[in-house]
Enzyme design. Structure first.
Site, mmCIF file in Angstrom:
data_model
loop_
_atom_site.group_PDB
_atom_site.id
_atom_site.type_symbol
_atom_site.label_atom_id
_atom_site.label_comp_id
_atom_site.label_asym_id
_atom_site.label_seq_id
_atom_site.Cartn_x
_atom_site.Cartn_y
_atom_site.Cartn_z
ATOM 1 N N CYS A 45 0.875 -1.037 0.302
ATOM 2 C CA CYS A 45 -0.140 0.161 -0.104
ATOM 3 C C CYS A 45 0.698 1.529 0.088
ATOM 4 O O CYS A 45 0.710 1.909 -0.707
ATOM 5 C CB CYS A 45 -1.073 -0.032 1.044
ATOM 6 S SG CYS A 45 -2.144 -1.511 1.162
HETATM 7 C C1 BEZ Z 1 0.589 -4.793 1.982
HETATM 8 O O1 BEZ Z 1 0.312 -3.266 1.817
HETATM 9 O O2 BEZ Z 1 1.712 -4.773 1.114
HETATM 10 C C2 BEZ Z 1 -0.459 -5.703 1.822
HETATM 11 C C3 BEZ Z 1 -1.352 -5.458 3.265
HETATM 12 C C4 BEZ Z 1 -2.201 -6.272 3.856
HETATM 13 C C5 BEZ Z 1 -1.753 -7.239 3.368
HETATM 14 C C6 BEZ Z 1 -0.373 -8.286 2.466
HETATM 15 C C7 BEZ Z 1 0.409 -6.781 1.945
#
Ligand code: BEZ
Length: 210
Positions: A45
């Site tokens: 994210c």
């Molecule tokens: C991420 O944004 O890295 C992420 C968020 C939730 C689960 C897996 C990855």
């Protein structure tokens, strides 16, 4: 309720990093892209939100407002923005919705309980000035989206809206497009007086209108 293309995008009022916002009013006569991200302070994210800040001028050029959402609080969004700026070189320059009660994420079907019952998946909704859903996309939390592709898809949607053309496989802006099947040859003659190349009666290729 399952949302489908052509439906009116559900309206809502939300707390965002730029204040309280009434969604349809905020869209106004523009296009809009609403995208969810599963959680603040997560790695994928962080890269996505930084990249969207970098791309925001391209969306603005196309009269498309962009807005993110996660189920975390405004405080968390604001703190996280500093990390995004530090690591990605861009801080979010668009509103981020705080949806801790999952009101808006539920309205848009962004929580897929069999994948994860607390976080949203990576949803994208492109909404036209008529407030109808023009494009929807769902990726799992572990796969970062290709926002360049969404810009390309927006170009295609806007061409269709303005010129009754569709775009072929892997089309890039500037390349030839296709006259939509709903347009008769007679109607196409009016719109494309320069003519077109008919590979089949249903496959009519024209230069991209400007
Ligand atoms: C991420 O944004 O890295 C992420 C968020 C939730 C689960 C897996 C990855």
């Amino acid at each position: 309720m399952v949302l489908q293309l052509g439906d009116t995008a559900p309206d809502f009022t939300a707390d965002t990093t730029v204040g309280v916002l009434h969604f349809h009013q905020w869209i106004g006569n523009a296009w809009a892209m609403l995208f969810s991200h599963p959680k603040d302070f997560t790695p994928v994210c962080t890269t996505e939100l930084g990249y969207m800040a970098h791309l925001e001028p391209e969306f603005a050029k196309r009269h498309c407002k962009i807005i993110g959402l996660s189920v975390d609080s405004l405080d968390a969004h604001r703190q996280w923005a500093q990390d995004i700026a530090e690591t990605q070189g861009y801080a979010p320059n668009y509103p981020l919705i705080a949806d801790p009660e999952r009101r808006i994420s539920s309205l848009y079907g962004m929580i897929h309980p069999n994948a994860n019952d607390t976080m949203t998946v990576r949803s994208v909704f492109v909404i036209g000035p008529d407030k109808k859903l023009k494009l929807m996309l769902t990726y799992p939390a572990s796969t970062g989206r290709n926002f360049d592709e969404l810009l390309r898809a927006l170009d295609s949607l806007q061409l269709t809206a303005a010129h009754h053309v569709a775009t072929p496989v892997n089309w890039r802006p500037g390349e030839d497009v296709i006259i939509v099947p709903a347009l008769s040859d007679e109607a196409a003659q009016q719109r494309f007086p320069g003519g077109w190349k008919s590979l089949k009666p249903y496959l009519r290729v024209v230069p991209q209108p400007r």
